[in-house]
Design a protein around this motif. Structure first.
Motif, PDB file in Angstrom:
ATOM      1  N   ALA A  37       4.512   1.979   1.873  1.00 55.29           N
ATOM      2  CA  ALA A  37       5.678   2.475   1.138  1.00 55.29           C
ATOM      3  C   ALA A  37       6.240   3.734   1.797  1.00 55.29           C
ATOM      4  O   ALA A  37       7.459   3.873   1.952  1.00 55.29           O
ATOM      5  CB  ALA A  37       5.306   2.748  -0.315  1.00 55.29           C
ATOM      6  N   LEU A  38       5.354   4.647   2.195  1.00 57.18           N
ATOM      7  CA  LEU A  38       5.804   5.858   2.885  1.00 57.18           C
ATOM      8  C   LEU A  38       6.483   5.525   4.207  1.00 57.18           C
ATOM      9  O   LEU A  38       7.493   6.131   4.573  1.00 57.18           O
ATOM     10  CB  LEU A  38       4.623   6.804   3.123  1.00 57.18           C
ATOM     11  CG  LEU A  38       4.077   7.522   1.899  1.00 57.18           C
ATOM     12  CD1 LEU A  38       2.808   8.289   2.253  1.00 57.18           C
ATOM     13  CD2 LEU A  38       5.124   8.440   1.313  1.00 57.18           C
ATOM     14  N   HIS A  39       5.931   4.564   4.921  1.00 60.38           N
ATOM     15  CA  HIS A  39       6.508   4.156   6.203  1.00 60.38           C
ATOM     16  C   HIS A  39       7.906   3.561   5.999  1.00 60.38           C
ATOM     17  O   HIS A  39       8.840   3.886   6.731  1.00 60.38           O
ATOM     18  CB  HIS A  39       5.582   3.149   6.890  1.00 60.38           C
ATOM     19  CG  HIS A  39       5.963   2.829   8.285  1.00 60.38           C
ATOM     20  ND1 HIS A  39       5.841   3.724   9.327  1.00 60.38           N
ATOM     21  CD2 HIS A  39       6.500   1.711   8.825  1.00 60.38           C
ATOM     22  CE1 HIS A  39       6.269   3.173  10.444  1.00 60.38           C
ATOM     23  NE2 HIS A  39       6.673   1.943  10.162  1.00 60.38           N
ATOM     24  N   VAL A  40       8.051   2.730   4.991  1.00 62.47           N
ATOM     25  CA  VAL A  40       9.355   2.122   4.698  1.00 62.47           C
ATOM     26  C   VAL A  40      10.361   3.192   4.281  1.00 62.47           C
ATOM     27  O   VAL A  40      11.521   3.164   4.703  1.00 62.47           O
ATOM     28  CB  VAL A  40       9.215   1.022   3.621  1.00 62.47           C
ATOM     29  CG1 VAL A  40      10.574   0.566   3.117  1.00 62.47           C
ATOM     30  CG2 VAL A  40       8.421  -0.158   4.162  1.00 62.47           C
ATOM     31  N   GLU A  41       9.947   4.154   3.482  1.00 65.60           N
ATOM     32  CA  GLU A  41      10.829   5.246   3.081  1.00 65.60           C
ATOM     33  C   GLU A  41      11.274   6.058   4.296  1.00 65.60           C
ATOM     34  O   GLU A  41      12.446   6.436   4.413  1.00 65.60           O
ATOM     35  CB  GLU A  41      10.139   6.161   2.069  1.00 65.60           C
ATOM     36  CG  GLU A  41       9.969   5.525   0.708  1.00 65.60           C
ATOM     37  CD  GLU A  41       9.154   6.395  -0.238  1.00 65.60           C
ATOM     38  OE1 GLU A  41       8.847   7.564   0.101  1.00 65.60           O
ATOM     39  OE2 GLU A  41       8.806   5.890  -1.322  1.00 65.60           O
ATOM     40  N   SER A  82       0.837  -1.198   0.000  1.00 66.72           N
ATOM     41  CA  SER A  82       0.000   0.000   0.000  1.00 66.72           C
ATOM     42  C   SER A  82       0.874   1.251   0.000  1.00 66.72           C
ATOM     43  O   SER A  82       2.024   1.220   0.435  1.00 66.72           O
ATOM     44  CB  SER A  82      -0.913   0.006   1.232  1.00 66.72           C
ATOM     45  OG  SER A  82      -0.145   0.253   2.399  1.00 66.72           O
ATOM     46  N   PRO A  83       0.341   2.365  -0.493  1.00 68.59           N
ATOM     47  CA  PRO A  83       1.089   3.622  -0.473  1.00 68.59           C
ATOM     48  C   PRO A  83       1.508   4.017   0.948  1.00 68.59           C
ATOM     49  O   PRO A  83       2.609   4.540   1.153  1.00 68.59           O
ATOM     50  CB  PRO A  83       0.123   4.640  -1.059  1.00 68.59           C
ATOM     51  CG  PRO A  83      -0.801   3.843  -1.917  1.00 68.59           C
ATOM     52  CD  PRO A  83      -0.936   2.516  -1.211  1.00 68.59           C
ATOM     53  N   GLN A  84       0.651   3.749   1.925  1.00 67.82           N
ATOM     54  CA  GLN A  84       0.984   4.083   3.312  1.00 67.82           C
ATOM     55  C   GLN A  84       2.180   3.259   3.794  1.00 67.82           C
ATOM     56  O   GLN A  84       3.079   3.788   4.442  1.00 67.82           O
ATOM     57  CB  GLN A  84      -0.218   3.840   4.219  1.00 67.82           C
ATOM     58  CG  GLN A  84       0.046   4.232   5.662  1.00 67.82           C
ATOM     59  CD  GLN A  84      -1.178   4.007   6.545  1.00 67.82           C
ATOM     60  OE1 GLN A  84      -2.170   3.452   6.121  1.00 67.82           O
ATOM     61  NE2 GLN A  84      -1.075   4.436   7.792  1.00 67.82           N
TER      62      GLN A  84
END
Length: 56
Positions: free
Chosen positions: A8-12, A4-6
């Motif tokens: 992905a943002l968390h991993v970044e 999910s985009p969320q």
């Protein structure tokens, strides 16, 4: 695999934090130890300071 985009943002975010932490650790290592702290020194430290915690 799709994330999910969320996620992905968390991993970044976590990758940025980890990168900064690595930089801080390298800086501190260079400040505290003339030649850096080698893997061999860490292994010796681990062998001499190992603590055995009995199972439960």
């Amino acid at each position: 695999m799709t994330i999910s985009p969320q996620t992905a943002l968390h991993v970044e975010f976590l990758a940025r934090v980890l990168s900064k932490e690595c930089l801080h650790l390298r800086t501190t290592d260079k400040r505290l130890f003339d030649d850096g702290y080698t893997l061999e020194q860490i292994e010796k430290l681990d062998a001499t300071t190992a603590v055995v915690i009995p199972a439960g």
